[in-house]
Design a protein around this motif. Structure first.
Motif, PDB file in Angstrom:
ATOM      1  N   UNK A  51       0.806  -1.227   0.000  1.00 55.38           N
ATOM      2  CA  UNK A  51       0.000   0.000   0.000  1.00 55.38           C
ATOM      3  C   UNK A  51       0.842   1.282   0.000  1.00 55.38           C
ATOM      4  N   UNK A  52       1.856   1.423   0.881  1.00 51.29           N
ATOM      5  CA  UNK A  52       2.641   2.667   0.854  1.00 51.29           C
ATOM      6  C   UNK A  52       3.347   2.875  -0.491  1.00 51.29           C
ATOM      7  N   UNK A  53       3.827   1.792  -1.092  1.00 50.98           N
ATOM      8  CA  UNK A  53       4.515   1.900  -2.387  1.00 50.98           C
ATOM      9  C   UNK A  53       3.558   2.277  -3.507  1.00 50.98           C
ATOM     10  N   UNK A  54       2.405   1.586  -3.568  1.00 48.19           N
ATOM     11  CA  UNK A  54       1.485   1.842  -4.674  1.00 48.19           C
ATOM     12  C   UNK A  54       0.817   3.208  -4.580  1.00 48.19           C
ATOM     13  N   UNK A  55       0.705   3.759  -3.366  1.00 51.42           N
ATOM     14  CA  UNK A  55       0.102   5.093  -3.208  1.00 51.42           C
ATOM     15  C   UNK A  55       1.038   6.207  -3.685  1.00 51.42           C
ATOM     16  N   UNK A  84       8.475  -0.820   5.000  1.00 46.75           N
ATOM     17  CA  UNK A  84       8.464  -0.234   3.651  1.00 46.75           C
ATOM     18  C   UNK A  84       8.220   1.269   3.730  1.00 46.75           C
ATOM     19  N   UNK A  85       7.262   1.668   4.581  1.00 44.31           N
ATOM     20  CA  UNK A  85       6.954   3.098   4.736  1.00 44.31           C
ATOM     21  C   UNK A  85       8.175   3.861   5.261  1.00 44.31           C
ATOM     22  N   UNK A  86       8.876   3.271   6.225  1.00 46.18           N
ATOM     23  CA  UNK A  86      10.075   3.934   6.782  1.00 46.18           C
ATOM     24  C   UNK A  86      11.186   4.030   5.743  1.00 46.18           C
ATOM     25  N   UNK A  87      11.346   2.988   4.932  1.00 44.41           N
ATOM     26  CA  UNK A  87      12.362   3.012   3.872  1.00 44.41           C
ATOM     27  C   UNK A  87      12.015   4.070   2.818  1.00 44.41           C
ATOM     28  N   UNK A  88      10.715   4.206   2.517  1.00 42.65           N
ATOM     29  CA  UNK A  88      10.265   5.227   1.555  1.00 42.65           C
ATOM     30  C   UNK A  88      10.566   6.631   2.058  1.00 42.65           C
ATOM     31  N   UNK A  89      10.333   6.857   3.355  1.00 41.47           N
ATOM     32  CA  UNK A  89      10.595   8.175   3.945  1.00 41.47           C
ATOM     33  C   UNK A  89      12.088   8.482   3.908  1.00 41.47           C
ATOM     34  N   UNK A 103      -1.563   6.636   8.239  1.00 40.88           N
ATOM     35  CA  UNK A 103      -1.309   5.711   9.350  1.00 40.88           C
ATOM     36  C   UNK A 103      -0.266   4.656   9.048  1.00 40.88           C
ATOM     37  N   UNK A 104       0.505   4.827   7.974  1.00 43.65           N
ATOM     38  CA  UNK A 104       1.510   3.832   7.611  1.00 43.65           C
ATOM     39  C   UNK A 104       2.788   3.952   8.440  1.00 43.65           C
TER      40      UNK A 104
END
Length: 131
Positions: A51-55, A84-89, A103-104
């Protein structure tokens, strides 16, 4: 030799720990040496993880190497999503606000309470018998 840019995010939930290594690639996902679809057979779990990646970016833009330990399947799903969300940030700092709103980036702190002596469980008491 070309240096590959790699970001690492660690997610936790209950007793589950997920280490996510994110590097530029073609969308290949490896979970504990197994295929993503094999480790998480339910589509709902896979959607929740990605979800965090696809958004905020294309899931096919990164290769993911996920290492999971402990907990149940659902706890591992939520821990991986947080990783995944932390790596994206770490990769793109401007996404922090949006990920936080969805909320990720929230770490769920609930853990199982320990059993206490003299009790049947953490809080449950043994049945009282008058006679």
């Amino acid at each position: 030799m070309a240096v590959m840019k790699e970001t690492i995010g660690v997610g936790r939930r209950k007793t589950s720990v997920s280490s996510v290594r994110m590097r530029p690639g073609t969308g290949k996902i490896d979970v504990n040496g197994r295929a993503f679809e094999e480790y998480f057979p339910l589509a709902l779990q896979r959607e929740s993880i990605l979800a965090p990646l696809s958004k905020f970016s294309s899931p096919n833009k990164f290769d993911l190497i996920i290492r999971l330990k402990g907990g149940g399947v659902e706890a591992q799903v939520i821990a991986t999503r947080l990783g995944i969300a932390r790596a994206l940030v770490e990769e793109q700092e401007h996404l922090r606000k949006d990920l936080k709103e969805l909320g990720y980036l929230t770490r769920d702190p609930r853990k199982k309470e320990r059993k206490k002596y003299g009790l049947a469980g953490a809080r449950k008491r043994f049945q009282y018998s008058k006679r």
